[in-house]
Design a protein around this motif. Sequence first.
Motif, PDB file in Angstrom:
ATOM      1  N   ALA A  37      42.873  25.229   7.557  1.00  0.00           N
ATOM      2  CA  ALA A  37      44.463  25.703   7.996  1.00  0.00           C
ATOM      3  C   ALA A  37      45.714  24.743   8.263  1.00  0.00           C
ATOM      4  CB  ALA A  37      44.745  26.924   9.548  1.00  0.00           C
ATOM      5  N   SER A  38      45.252  23.623   9.260  1.00  0.00           N
ATOM      6  CA  SER A  38      46.043  22.678   9.044  1.00  0.00           C
ATOM      7  C   SER A  38      46.285  21.886   8.206  1.00  0.00           C
ATOM      8  CB  SER A  38      45.511  21.310   9.908  1.00  0.00           C
ATOM      9  OG  SER A  38      44.638  21.411  10.996  1.00  0.00           O
ATOM     10  N   VAL A  39      45.431  21.786   6.841  1.00  0.00           N
ATOM     11  CA  VAL A  39      45.322  20.793   5.459  1.00  0.00           C
ATOM     12  C   VAL A  39      46.922  21.757   4.961  1.00  0.00           C
ATOM     13  CG1 VAL A  39      45.027  20.464   3.120  1.00  0.00           C
ATOM     14  CG2 VAL A  39      43.994  19.834   5.109  1.00  0.00           C
ATOM     15  N   GLU A  40      46.531  22.661   5.156  1.00  0.00           N
ATOM     16  CA  GLU A  40      47.807  24.240   4.588  1.00  0.00           C
ATOM     17  C   GLU A  40      49.432  24.269   4.748  1.00  0.00           C
ATOM     18  OE1 GLU A  40      46.009  28.008   4.714  1.00  0.00           O
ATOM     19  OE2 GLU A  40      44.411  27.626   2.729  1.00  0.00           O
ATOM     20  N   LEU A  41      49.189  24.255   6.368  1.00  0.00           N
ATOM     21  CA  LEU A  41      50.422  23.328   6.928  1.00  0.00           C
ATOM     22  C   LEU A  41      50.970  22.396   6.695  1.00  0.00           C
ATOM     23  CD1 LEU A  41      51.798  24.310   9.628  1.00  0.00           C
ATOM     24  CD2 LEU A  41      50.565  23.856  10.962  1.00  0.00           C
ATOM     25  N   THR A  42      49.855  21.578   6.432  1.00  0.00           N
ATOM     26  CA  THR A  42      50.939  20.155   6.170  1.00  0.00           C
ATOM     27  C   THR A  42      51.690  20.410   4.928  1.00  0.00           C
ATOM     28  OG1 THR A  42      48.929  18.973   7.604  1.00  0.00           O
ATOM     29  CG2 THR A  42      49.859  17.574   5.463  1.00  0.00           C
ATOM     30  N   MET A  43      50.571  21.086   3.858  1.00  0.00           N
ATOM     31  CA  MET A  43      50.900  20.812   2.405  1.00  0.00           C
ATOM     32  C   MET A  43      52.706  21.710   2.193  1.00  0.00           C
ATOM     33  SD  MET A  43      47.939  21.742   0.631  1.00  0.00           S
ATOM     34  CE  MET A  43      48.309  22.535  -0.276  1.00  0.00           C
ATOM     35  N   ALA A  57      48.379  10.035  10.227  1.00  0.00           N
ATOM     36  CA  ALA A  57      49.116  10.903  11.387  1.00  0.00           C
ATOM     37  C   ALA A  57      48.740  12.211  11.650  1.00  0.00           C
ATOM     38  CB  ALA A  57      50.424  10.614  10.980  1.00  0.00           C
ATOM     39  N   LEU A  58      48.745  13.270  10.554  1.00  0.00           N
ATOM     40  CA  LEU A  58      47.956  14.173  11.118  1.00  0.00           C
ATOM     41  C   LEU A  58      47.150  14.024  11.957  1.00  0.00           C
ATOM     42  CD1 LEU A  58      48.224  17.432  10.187  1.00  0.00           C
ATOM     43  CD2 LEU A  58      46.526  16.551   7.911  1.00  0.00           C
TER      44      LEU A  58
END
Length: 75
Positions: A37-43, A57-58
């Motif tokens: 979910a963190s990767v999806e949010l970042t994208m 940074a993430l």
Amino acid sequence: MEFEKMRDIIVETLGCEAEQVTLEASLTDDLGADSLASVELTMALEEATGISIEDSALAEMKTVGDILNYLNSHK
């Protein structure tokens, strides 16, 4: 980036309630974001802002406020 716009992206991506998204909210503890979910949010945030968020940074961003500060400092 405006908080409201970022909140809408977080709600859409993580499937949480808008009321849960505050500057102090923890992405994992309060909003239930796992690594995927963190990767999806970042994208989604990168697409909305045109700002690239570095992986290092993430990993340091724990709260909604951390993300907002990062985005606003990298305009």
